[in-house]
Motif scaffolding. Structure first.
Motif, short mmCIF file in Angstrom:
data_model
loop_
_atom_site.label_atom_id
_atom_site.label_comp_id
_atom_site.label_asym_id
_atom_site.label_seq_id
_atom_site.Cartn_x
_atom_site.Cartn_y
_atom_site.Cartn_z
N VAL A 215 0.84 -1.20 0.00
CA VAL A 215 0.00 0.00 0.00
C VAL A 215 0.88 1.25 0.00
O VAL A 215 0.66 2.20 -0.77
CB VAL A 215 -0.95 0.02 1.22
N GLU A 216 1.90 1.26 0.86
CA GLU A 216 2.79 2.40 0.96
C GLU A 216 3.53 2.65 -0.36
O GLU A 216 3.66 3.80 -0.82
CB GLU A 216 3.80 2.17 2.09
N MET A 217 4.02 1.56 -0.98
CA MET A 217 4.73 1.71 -2.25
C MET A 217 3.81 2.21 -3.36
O MET A 217 4.20 3.05 -4.18
CB MET A 217 5.37 0.37 -2.65
N THR A 218 2.58 1.68 -3.38
CA THR A 218 1.61 2.10 -4.41
C THR A 218 1.27 3.58 -4.26
O THR A 218 1.23 4.33 -5.24
CB THR A 218 0.33 1.25 -4.31
N GLN A 219 1.03 4.01 -3.02
CA GLN A 219 0.72 5.42 -2.77
C GLN A 219 1.88 6.32 -3.17
O GLN A 219 1.68 7.40 -3.73
CB GLN A 219 0.35 5.62 -1.30
N HIS A 220 3.09 5.87 -2.88
CA HIS A 220 4.27 6.65 -3.26
C HIS A 220 4.36 6.78 -4.78
O HIS A 220 4.66 7.87 -5.30
CB HIS A 220 5.54 5.99 -2.72
N CYS A 221 4.09 5.68 -5.49
CA CYS A 221 4.13 5.70 -6.96
C CYS A 221 3.09 6.67 -7.52
O CYS A 221 3.38 7.42 -8.47
CB CYS A 221 3.86 4.30 -7.52
N ILE A 222 1.90 6.66 -6.93
CA ILE A 222 0.83 7.56 -7.40
C ILE A 222 1.22 9.02 -7.17
O ILE A 222 1.04 9.87 -8.05
CB ILE A 222 -0.49 7.23 -6.68
N ILE A 233 -4.17 13.14 -8.24
CA ILE A 233 -4.95 11.91 -8.21
C ILE A 233 -5.32 11.60 -6.77
O ILE A 233 -4.46 11.52 -5.90
CB ILE A 233 -4.13 10.73 -8.79
N HIS A 234 -6.61 11.44 -6.54
CA HIS A 234 -7.09 11.14 -5.19
C HIS A 234 -7.46 9.66 -5.11
O HIS A 234 -8.28 9.16 -5.88
CB HIS A 234 -8.32 12.00 -4.86
N VAL A 235 -6.83 8.95 -4.16
CA VAL A 235 -7.09 7.52 -3.98
C VAL A 235 -8.28 7.34 -3.05
O VAL A 235 -8.26 7.77 -1.89
CB VAL A 235 -5.86 6.80 -3.40
N ARG A 236 -9.31 6.71 -3.54
CA ARG A 236 -10.49 6.43 -2.72
C ARG A 236 -10.37 5.07 -2.02
O ARG A 236 -10.77 4.93 -0.87
CB ARG A 236 -11.75 6.44 -3.59
N LYS A 237 -9.83 4.09 -2.75
CA LYS A 237 -9.78 2.76 -2.18
C LYS A 237 -8.67 1.95 -2.86
O LYS A 237 -8.45 2.09 -4.07
CB LYS A 237 -11.13 2.05 -2.37
N LEU A 238 -7.99 1.12 -2.09
CA LEU A 238 -6.97 0.22 -2.65
C LEU A 238 -7.14 -1.15 -2.01
O LEU A 238 -7.00 -1.31 -0.79
CB LEU A 238 -5.56 0.76 -2.38
N VAL A 239 -7.47 -2.12 -2.84
CA VAL A 239 -7.67 -3.49 -2.36
C VAL A 239 -6.54 -4.36 -2.91
O VAL A 239 -6.26 -4.33 -4.11
CB VAL A 239 -9.04 -4.06 -2.81
N ILE A 240 -5.89 -5.13 -2.04
CA ILE A 240 -4.79 -6.00 -2.45
C ILE A 240 -5.22 -7.45 -2.25
O ILE A 240 -5.63 -7.85 -1.16
CB ILE A 240 -3.53 -5.70 -1.63
N LYS A 241 -5.13 -8.22 -3.32
CA LYS A 241 -5.53 -9.63 -3.28
C LYS A 241 -4.33 -10.52 -3.58
O LYS A 241 -3.83 -10.54 -4.71
CB LYS A 241 -6.64 -9.88 -4.31
N ILE A 272 3.13 2.15 -11.97
CA ILE A 272 3.06 1.43 -10.70
C ILE A 272 3.63 0.03 -10.84
O ILE A 272 4.45 -0.42 -10.02
CB ILE A 272 1.60 1.36 -10.19
N ILE A 273 3.21 -0.68 -11.90
CA ILE A 273 3.67 -2.06 -12.10
C ILE A 273 5.19 -2.11 -12.26
O ILE A 273 5.87 -2.90 -11.60
CB ILE A 273 2.98 -2.69 -13.33
#
Length: 299
Positions: A215-222, A233-241, A272-273
């Motif tokens: 989550v932290e890495m994804t937010q940093h990338c964004i 870009i505003h993140v509303r939700k991040l689900v990791i499966k 991000i990827i």
């Protein structure tokens, strides 16, 4: 891609190469069946876990099974290191290889390998379920999970020469004259040998990363992508499966209106990827959902 890489790509592209792919989840027996498939489709070389193999010899590359961590093995299999992929690409050119079988856990992985080695995309994908029964696949999975055994599709002496510290055992099998899916007979009855190895990362167990770290890495990338492209870009939700081969991320965001909106979102997805895969070696799949498009109030 620099001028030197473009020159190499041009030579490979015009080399009249034919690429086939064998895909299947990790541990389902791809390497074990690779030689048979190569015979059936007259493929003279294969790319498997970081190695270029031709005529049952390791021609170039380094084995992912030599790595001490799972993440390190993934990076090697994906040719993440420029020196590694350049060496294999040059060997393909030097050996004038025209028909290659590329092994990977998914079509996406194979496509990425082909891009990085600057060879054409596969004209045919063969899935492990097409060439192995469910019983055979399950047996291979048990062998991998319970005993940590992996296969390198070359004779044991070839592996022992390059990687004596991971040499384990060998198995011999008969390539018969039975008809392949092409409707052609194999060349002749003959024995083929494969090497059974136990990599260091299998002995130590698989390394994983916490969802909080992802989550932290994804937010940093964004945030970094937004700054680089002057977009909020505003993140509303991040689900990791979690999945067997990595993680699937479902990202819900609000973005400002723009003419190139979808192109920007695709670039964000790729950003991000590429950054997380390069940093961690994890395989990622990201779905982005646009919840709201924010219009400029002054427009």
């Amino acid at each position: 891609m620099n001028e030197k890489d473009m020159s190499l790509f041009s030579k490979l592209k015009n080399h009249g190469m034919t690429i086939y792919a064998l895909t299947g989840k990790s541990g389902t027996g791809k390497s074990f069946r690779a030689k048979l498939i190569s015979e059936q489709y007259a493929l003279t070389a294969m790319i498997d876990d970081g190695l270029l193999i031709q005529d049952e010899k390791i021609v170039a590359g380094k084995s992912a099974k030599h790595e001490k961590t799972y993440m390190g093995a993934v990076r090697v299999a994906l040719f993440d290191d420029k020196e590694h992929r350049d060496a294999v690409a040059k060997a393909i050119q030097k050996q004038k290889v025209k028909r290659i079988l590329v092994l990977g856990t998914s079509e996406k992985m194979v496509q990425k390998i082909c891009d990085r080695l600057q060879i054409p995309q596969p004209e045919k994908f063969i899935h492990i379920e097409e060439v192995a029964t469910q019983e055979e696949i399950q047996k291979a999975i048990v062998s991998r999970n319970a005993e940590g055994k992996h296969v390198i599709p070359v004779p044991a002496i070839e592996v022992k020469k390059s990687y004596p510290q991971i040499f384990y055992d060998s198995v011999r099998g008969l390539l018969s004259k039975e008809l392949g899916k092409t409707g052609k007979k194999l060349k002749k009855d003959r024995m083929t040998e494969k090497s059974i190895v136990t990599p260091e990362f299998s002995k130590k167990g698989r390394l994983e990363i916490s969802q909080a770290a992802l989550v932290e890495m994804t937010q940093h990338c964004i945030e970094q992508f937004g700054q680089d492209n002057d977009i909020q870009i505003h993140v509303r939700k991040l689900v990791i499966k979690p999945e067997k081969q990595g993680y699937r991320l479902v990202l819900t965001i609000d973005v400002p209106f723009g003419k190139q909106l979808m192109g920007t979102i695709h670039k964000l997805q790729e950003y991000i990827i590429s950054n997380i895969e390069r940093t961690t070696g994890l395989m990622l799949e990201i779905s982005i959902i646009i919840d709201k498009i924010i219009m400029d109030k002054q427009a």
